[in-house]
Scaffold this motif. Structure first.
Motif, PDB file in Angstrom:
ATOM      1  N   LEU A   1      -5.962  -8.535  -7.944  1.00  0.00           N
ATOM      2  CA  LEU A   1      -5.051  -7.485  -7.860  1.00  0.00           C
ATOM      3  C   LEU A   1      -5.173  -6.087  -7.190  1.00  0.00           C
ATOM      4  N   ALA A   2      -6.584  -5.961  -6.944  1.00  0.00           N
ATOM      5  CA  ALA A   2      -6.916  -4.762  -6.155  1.00  0.00           C
ATOM      6  C   ALA A   2      -6.555  -5.151  -4.604  1.00  0.00           C
ATOM      7  N   ASP A   3      -6.854  -6.272  -4.219  1.00  0.00           N
ATOM      8  CA  ASP A   3      -6.547  -6.602  -2.906  1.00  0.00           C
ATOM      9  C   ASP A   3      -4.965  -6.571  -2.564  1.00  0.00           C
ATOM     10  N   SER A   4      -4.243  -7.039  -3.513  1.00  0.00           N
ATOM     11  CA  SER A   4      -2.934  -7.281  -3.238  1.00  0.00           C
ATOM     12  C   SER A   4      -2.310  -5.858  -3.258  1.00  0.00           C
ATOM     13  N   CYS A   5      -2.815  -5.030  -4.328  1.00  0.00           N
ATOM     14  CA  CYS A   5      -2.388  -3.573  -4.379  1.00  0.00           C
ATOM     15  C   CYS A   5      -2.687  -2.951  -2.840  1.00  0.00           C
ATOM     16  N   ALA A   6      -3.824  -3.028  -2.548  1.00  0.00           N
ATOM     17  CA  ALA A   6      -4.171  -2.221  -1.471  1.00  0.00           C
ATOM     18  C   ALA A   6      -3.503  -2.664   0.129  1.00  0.00           C
ATOM     19  N   ASN A   7      -2.928  -4.186   0.045  1.00  0.00           N
ATOM     20  CA  ASN A   7      -2.308  -4.536   1.168  1.00  0.00           C
ATOM     21  C   ASN A   7      -0.802  -3.930   0.924  1.00  0.00           C
ATOM     22  N   VAL A   8      -0.336  -3.702  -0.166  1.00  0.00           N
ATOM     23  CA  VAL A   8       1.033  -3.194  -0.195  1.00  0.00           C
ATOM     24  C   VAL A   8       0.988  -1.845   0.007  1.00  0.00           C
ATOM     25  N   CYS A   9       0.012  -1.151  -0.315  1.00  0.00           N
ATOM     26  CA  CYS A   9      -0.059   0.502  -0.103  1.00  0.00           C
ATOM     27  C   CYS A   9      -0.004   0.572   1.529  1.00  0.00           C
ATOM     28  N   GLU A  10      -1.021  -0.212   2.029  1.00  0.00           N
ATOM     29  CA  GLU A  10      -0.980  -0.263   3.431  1.00  0.00           C
ATOM     30  C   GLU A  10       0.038  -0.587   4.390  1.00  0.00           C
ATOM     31  N   VAL A  11       0.541  -1.546   4.166  1.00  0.00           N
ATOM     32  CA  VAL A  11       1.943  -2.089   4.810  1.00  0.00           C
ATOM     33  C   VAL A  11       3.200  -1.144   4.558  1.00  0.00           C
ATOM     34  N   MET A  12       3.208  -0.557   3.381  1.00  0.00           N
ATOM     35  CA  MET A  12       4.272   0.367   2.905  1.00  0.00           C
ATOM     36  C   MET A  12       3.973   1.615   3.600  1.00  0.00           C
ATOM     37  N   GLY A  13       2.807   2.030   3.435  1.00  0.00           N
ATOM     38  CA  GLY A  13       2.408   3.307   4.240  1.00  0.00           C
ATOM     39  C   GLY A  13       2.853   3.554   5.712  1.00  0.00           C
ATOM     40  N   ASN A  14       2.448   2.326   6.286  1.00  0.00           N
ATOM     41  CA  ASN A  14       2.417   2.201   7.981  1.00  0.00           C
ATOM     42  C   ASN A  14       4.185   2.366   7.953  1.00  0.00           C
ATOM     43  N   ALA A  15       4.832   1.976   7.109  1.00  0.00           N
ATOM     44  CA  ALA A  15       6.346   1.839   7.226  1.00  0.00           C
ATOM     45  C   ALA A  15       7.077   3.141   6.789  1.00  0.00           C
ATOM     46  N   GLY A  16       6.112   3.956   6.161  1.00  0.00           N
ATOM     47  CA  GLY A  16       6.625   5.546   5.669  1.00  0.00           C
ATOM     48  C   GLY A  16       7.280   5.452   4.508  1.00  0.00           C
ATOM     49  N   ILE A  17       6.797   4.448   3.494  1.00  0.00           N
ATOM     50  CA  ILE A  17       7.405   4.081   2.176  1.00  0.00           C
ATOM     51  C   ILE A  17       6.123   4.651   1.149  1.00  0.00           C
ATOM     52  N   ARG A  18       6.337   5.466   0.571  1.00  0.00           N
ATOM     53  CA  ARG A  18       5.087   6.256  -0.455  1.00  0.00           C
ATOM     54  C   ARG A  18       5.298   5.814  -1.777  1.00  0.00           C
ATOM     55  N   ARG A  19       6.343   5.271  -2.552  1.00  0.00           N
ATOM     56  CA  ARG A  19       6.548   5.296  -3.893  1.00  0.00           C
ATOM     57  C   ARG A  19       6.049   3.897  -4.306  1.00  0.00           C
ATOM     58  N   ILE A  20       5.005   3.829  -5.351  1.00  0.00           N
ATOM     59  CA  ILE A  20       4.778   2.521  -5.866  1.00  0.00           C
ATOM     60  C   ILE A  20       4.417   2.745  -7.423  1.00  0.00           C
ATOM     61  N   VAL A  21       4.695   1.899  -8.198  1.00  0.00           N
ATOM     62  CA  VAL A  21       4.534   1.999  -9.679  1.00  0.00           C
ATOM     63  C   VAL A  21       3.886   0.357  -9.932  1.00  0.00           C
ATOM     64  N   VAL A  22       2.772   0.439 -10.705  1.00  0.00           N
ATOM     65  CA  VAL A  22       2.159  -0.616 -10.776  1.00  0.00           C
ATOM     66  C   VAL A  22       1.745  -0.561 -12.323  1.00  0.00           C
ATOM     67  N   MET A  23       2.168  -2.049 -12.837  1.00  0.00           N
ATOM     68  CA  MET A  23       1.709  -2.310 -14.031  1.00  0.00           C
ATOM     69  C   MET A  23       0.271  -2.474 -14.432  1.00  0.00           C
ATOM     70  N   SER A  24      -0.136  -1.938 -15.252  1.00  0.00           N
ATOM     71  CA  SER A  24      -1.696  -1.841 -15.622  1.00  0.00           C
ATOM     72  C   SER A  24      -1.878  -2.264 -16.984  1.00  0.00           C
ATOM     73  N   THR A  25      -2.961  -1.912 -17.939  1.00  0.00           N
ATOM     74  CA  THR A  25      -3.283  -2.245 -19.134  1.00  0.00           C
ATOM     75  C   THR A  25      -4.097  -1.177 -19.972  1.00  0.00           C
ATOM     76  N   ALA A  26      -3.936  -1.157 -21.067  1.00  0.00           N
ATOM     77  CA  ALA A  26      -4.639   0.012 -21.965  1.00  0.00           C
ATOM     78  C   ALA A  26      -5.897  -0.436 -21.804  1.00  0.00           C
ATOM     79  N   GLY A  27      -6.877   0.555 -21.731  1.00  0.00           N
ATOM     80  CA  GLY A  27      -8.276   0.096 -21.627  1.00  0.00           C
ATOM     81  C   GLY A  27      -8.905   0.465 -20.100  1.00  0.00           C
ATOM     82  N   VAL A  28      -7.874   0.576 -19.500  1.00  0.00           N
ATOM     83  CA  VAL A  28      -8.376   0.806 -18.055  1.00  0.00           C
ATOM     84  C   VAL A  28      -8.847   2.149 -17.658  1.00  0.00           C
ATOM     85  N   GLY A  29      -9.714   2.464 -16.879  1.00  0.00           N
ATOM     86  CA  GLY A  29      -9.884   3.880 -16.618  1.00  0.00           C
ATOM     87  C   GLY A  29     -10.429   4.740 -17.699  1.00  0.00           C
TER      88      GLY A  29
END
Length: 231
Positions: free
Chosen positions: A95-123
């Motif tokens: 999950l972490a590596d997938s999200c990091a990849n999406v953020c990098e690729v989208m960021g390089n394309a100038g796209i900033r908005r991302i919504v991620v499904m997580s779970t109660a109990g995190v953080g």
């Protein structure tokens, strides 16, 4: 709007696809297994892995003349079965590596908005989780997915993305006997980032979670925030 979807074949992701298309949006879904998602008008399907930046880049430009304005991620770790005691098949940082990849690729394309499904109990919601829920997560193989979600939570905050982390209570499949017309379905309850007021019996249906994910993405809600949800 046009969206990039990861996890579109999952139990929540399928509802996200239906919700987006029913609202007149379009989407491109990156799926790991060819044929795992049925073709539909307004939906472009690309076979590839979220662990591959080149596959994500391919998905971004897969729909002719359409560039995603946001991504919705509903990926989850894969276990041998639905049993919480089943061993995990996904890599530890899937999950972490997938999200990091999406953020990098989208960021390089100038796209900033991302919504991620997580779970109660995190953080910071861990402290407010009922003790029985903590025991369940700590004593079963669910803990590995929780650890991965925690990594997503920490790392996405270091990016320049306009992120939202939706921390869902226990997910429930929809009961066909209790289905309500779309215009009478109640919104989920939001409990803030730390989930103050969470109860052992809390749950959220996959369709309710999907509607909320789409609403947050379309309306630009909870930017740079995490939010616990329940029905």
């Amino acid at each position: 709007m046009h969206f990039l979807l990861l996890g579109a074949t999952g139990r929540t992701g399928k509802h996200v696809v239906s919700e987006l298309l029913s609202q007149g949006h379009t989407a491109v879904a990156l799926v790991r297994t060819a044929g795992s998602l049925s073709p539909r008008a307004g939906l472009t399907i690309v076979t590839g892995s979220p662990l591959s930046k080149s596959d994500i880049q391919t998905a971004l430009s897969a729909a002719s003349s359409l560039i995603p304005s946001a991504a919705i991620i509903t990926l989850n770790a894969v276990r041998k079965s639905e049993s919480p005691f089943a061993s995990q098949l996904s890599p530890p940082r899937f999950l972490a590596d997938s999200c990091a990849n999406v953020c990098e690729v989208m960021g390089n394309a100038g796209i900033r908005r991302i919504v991620v499904m997580s779970t109660a109990g995190v953080g910071d919601s861990w402290a407010k989780l009922p003790w029985l829920s903590k025991a369940f997560m700590g004593w079963t193989n669910v803990k590995y997915a929780l650890e991965d979600h925690d990594l997503v939570d920490k790392e996405i905050r270091l990016t320049k993305m306009d992120w939202t982390l939706v921390r869902a209570s226990r997910l429930e499949f929809d009961d066909p006997k209790k289905q309500k017309p779309a215009d009478t379905k109640a919104d989920v309850q939001t409990l803030g980032s730390n989930g103050v007021g969470m109860r052992m019996a809390d749950s959220v249906s996959v369709s309710s979670a999907a509607r909320f994910l789409v609403k947050v993405a379309v309306e630009g809600l909870f930017i740079k925030e995490a939010v616990v949800i329940r029905d």
